[in-house]
Design an enzyme around this catalytic site. Structure first.
Site, short mmCIF file in Angstrom:
data_model
loop_
_atom_site.label_atom_id
_atom_site.label_comp_id
_atom_site.label_asym_id
_atom_site.label_seq_id
_atom_site.Cartn_x
_atom_site.Cartn_y
_atom_site.Cartn_z
N HIS A 116 -0.56 -2.35 3.10
CA HIS A 116 -0.97 -1.09 2.47
C HIS A 116 -2.29 -1.38 1.76
CE1 HIS A 116 -0.30 2.64 -0.07
NE2 HIS A 116 -1.28 2.01 -0.71
N LYS B 152 5.33 0.59 -5.33
CA LYS B 152 4.46 -0.58 -5.49
C LYS B 152 4.94 -1.44 -6.66
CE LYS B 152 0.84 2.33 -3.72
NZ LYS B 152 -0.18 3.31 -4.10
N ARG C 231 -5.76 11.91 -7.76
CA ARG C 231 -5.59 11.62 -9.20
C ARG C 231 -5.91 10.16 -9.47
NH1 ARG C 231 -1.20 8.37 -8.53
NH2 ARG C 231 0.20 8.99 -6.88
P1 ADP Z 1 4.92 9.09 0.61
O1 ADP Z 1 3.96 10.16 0.25
O2 ADP Z 1 6.32 9.59 0.71
O3 ADP Z 1 4.78 7.86 -0.24
P2 ADP Z 1 3.38 7.83 2.78
O4 ADP Z 1 2.86 8.57 3.94
O5 ADP Z 1 2.39 7.42 1.73
O6 ADP Z 1 4.58 8.68 2.12
O7 ADP Z 1 4.16 6.55 3.27
C1 ADP Z 1 4.90 5.75 2.39
C2 ADP Z 1 5.23 4.43 3.02
O8 ADP Z 1 5.99 4.61 4.23
C3 ADP Z 1 4.01 3.60 3.45
O9 ADP Z 1 3.48 2.84 2.38
C4 ADP Z 1 4.65 2.73 4.52
O10 ADP Z 1 5.41 1.69 3.88
C5 ADP Z 1 5.62 3.65 5.21
N1 ADP Z 1 4.98 4.35 6.36
C6 ADP Z 1 4.43 5.58 6.37
N2 ADP Z 1 3.92 5.87 7.60
C7 ADP Z 1 4.15 4.80 8.37
C8 ADP Z 1 3.86 4.47 9.75
N3 ADP Z 1 3.22 5.31 10.56
N4 ADP Z 1 4.25 3.25 10.21
C9 ADP Z 1 4.90 2.37 9.38
N5 ADP Z 1 5.22 2.62 8.11
C10 ADP Z 1 4.85 3.81 7.59
#
Ligand code: ADP
Length: 447
Positions: free
Chosen positions: A208, A237, A291
């Site tokens: 990430h 995190k 933010r």
């Molecule tokens: P949220 O808004 O619910 O936090 P995110 O889109 O930021 O959702 O995704 C959160 C986490 O989910 C990411 O940090 C990753 O760990 C996992 N994740 C999201 N999309 C993918 C993907 N395409 N492939 C693998 N893991 C994913």
């Protein structure tokens, strides 16, 4: 410049924003629930207004009470911190209608980025690389099968209105797809009141990596480099660092440049974070947060720039104090999130802190609103502080972090400090060799 800023948050971030206001000579008002009457930021603010009982929906999320507090105290701007109302487009719109400045982007920009399908579409249009997947919401099984076959398994089904890692389902093969689509959509409907879901390629071992950006409100954009936040538990995190151990200067400048240009083209104003998954040298956009982030201090440590000062400057119409060429990266920084939780099970551990002693010395920063004798209320997030360590390089930073963790004392409650003491001695962590699944696997092995 503003005369008086109201801080619509609590805990360490309320204190963080208050410090920036004091430095800029701006009067501060804090709002708080009855549970936070003894909080440090309430004691240090110029004025405070109690806005309701402990539950967030009755206090920190109560827009009417907060607007009323602005009117009573004559605040001309609101800093929302992170969480609570910080990404609430309606709140930004209501403040604007009352001629109070929301220290953040416009309601419309918050709205675009708050809807994941819309955000991804916008990112793609702005030239940001995205995860291969459906162009919009997917409703029928046939279409889902066609898209999944095209991008290849495994795939992940995600809720358009999702957040906090909820509403996601992985389908390893076509046999799993029907159930994954059904459950993701039902869960999304129940959790967010919107059952729209979309399909993406599931990346198996990504990191990430997120880019800190700023728009100045006049059509210019800059980036402040990246943070690596791959060490996560249940998508939360735990440890963040800047720069990422996985990127070189060329990759940094490349992805940073794309993000800064996108922010300029969007006409964005204020701080933002563009989040990516990074695998095999490629970046894939997942979302944008409109933010300030919890982990912003690692960026401040390596750039020497106070990001809250910049937010306030931009919101007041004064633009940024720096241009891209003024933003230089110096050394390495790591942040550990200290939560009032059991370090293995992560069950919250509220209660009274009987003794609180923070480390000091060169390169150490502790952002925390707690003190010896402070009683942690059970109603809110369990983050009680952040330890941020800076060194000339990653090795020096890790040495200093190990020493700082030894000095840190929090008695009376359980905290995540023991976990960090373990991590700092781990060979993979020392080598920067980890992906987003590393911590969960490590914790499972330790059990
Ligand atoms: P949220 O808004 O619910 O936090 P995110 O889109 O930021 O959702 O995704 C959160 C986490 O989910 C990411 O940090 C990753 O760990 C996992 N994740 C999201 N999309 C993918 C993907 N395409 N492939 C693998 N893991 C994913």
């Amino acid at each position: 410049m503003f005369q008086k800023i109201l801080i619509a948050n609590r805990g360490e971030i309320a204190l963080r924003v208050l410090r920036a206001c004091k430095e800029l000579g701006i009067q501060t008002v804090v709002v708080h629930s009855t549970a936070d009457a003894d909080a440090m930021h309430v004691r240090l603010a110029d004025e405070s207004v109690c806005i309701g009982p402990p539950p967030s929906r009755d206090s920190y999320l109560n827009i009417h009470q907060i607007v009323a507090a602005c009117e009573i105290t004559g605040a001309d701007a609101v800093h929302p911190g992170y969480g609570f109302l910080s990404e609430n487009a309606k709140f930004a719109d209501i403040l604007a209608a009352h001629n109070i400045t929301f220290i953040g982007p416009t309601g419309d920009h918050i709205r675009i980025m708050g809807d994941k399908i819309e955000a991804k579409r916008t990112a793609k249009r702005l030239g940001i690389p995205v995860v291969p997947g459906s162009d919009g919401a997917v409703t029928d099984q046939k279409e889902a099968r066609r898209i999944a076959a095209e991008i290849g398994y495994p795939v992940i089904i995600k809720a358009s209105a999702g957040g906090g890692g909820r509403g996601m389902k992985v389908a390893l093969t076509e046999a799993d797809l029907e159930v994954a689509l059904q459950t993701a959509s039902t869960e999304a409907g129940a959790a967010f009141g919107d059952d729209a879901v979309y399909i993406e390629k599931y990346l198996e071992k990504p990191r990430h990596i997120e880019v800190q950006v700023f728009g100045d409100g006049f059509g210019h954009g800059v980036h402040f480099g990246e943070r690596d936040c791959s060490l996560q538990r249940r998508h939360q995190k735990v440890w963040e660092e800047a720069p990422s151990p996985a990127l070189n200067a060329e990759e940094r400048a490349h992805i940073g440049g794309i993000c800064a240009k996108a922010i300029a083209d969007l006409g964005y104003s204020g701080a933002g974070t563009i989040e990516f998954l990074y695998e095999n040298g490629e970046f894939y956009f997942i979302e944008m947060n409109t933010r300030l982030q919890v982990e912003h201090p690692v960026t401040e440590a390596i750039t020497g720039i106070d990001l809250v000062h910049e937010q306030i400057r931009v919101a007041s119409g004064g633009g940024l104090s720096v241009k891209q060429e003024d933003i230089k990266f110096n050394g390495h920084a790591i942040e550990c999130r200290i939560n009032a939780e059991d370090p293995r099970t992560f069950t919250p551990s509220p209660g009274t802190i009987t003794h609180f002693h923070t480390p000091g010395g060169l390169g150490i920063r502790v952002d925390s609103g707690v003190y010896s004798g402070y009683k942690i209320p059970p109603y809110y997030d369990s983050l009680i502080g952040k330890l941020i360590v800076h060194g000339r390089n990653r090795v020096e930073c890790m040495m200093r972090l190990r020493r700082a963790l030894d000095e840190f004392v929090v008695d009376g409650i359980k905290t995540t400090l023991p976990l960090f003491r373990d991590l700092v001695g781990n060979a993979d962590i020392a080598n920067g060799d980890y992906d987003i699944h590393w911590l969960e696997k490590y914790l499972a092995k330790e059990e």
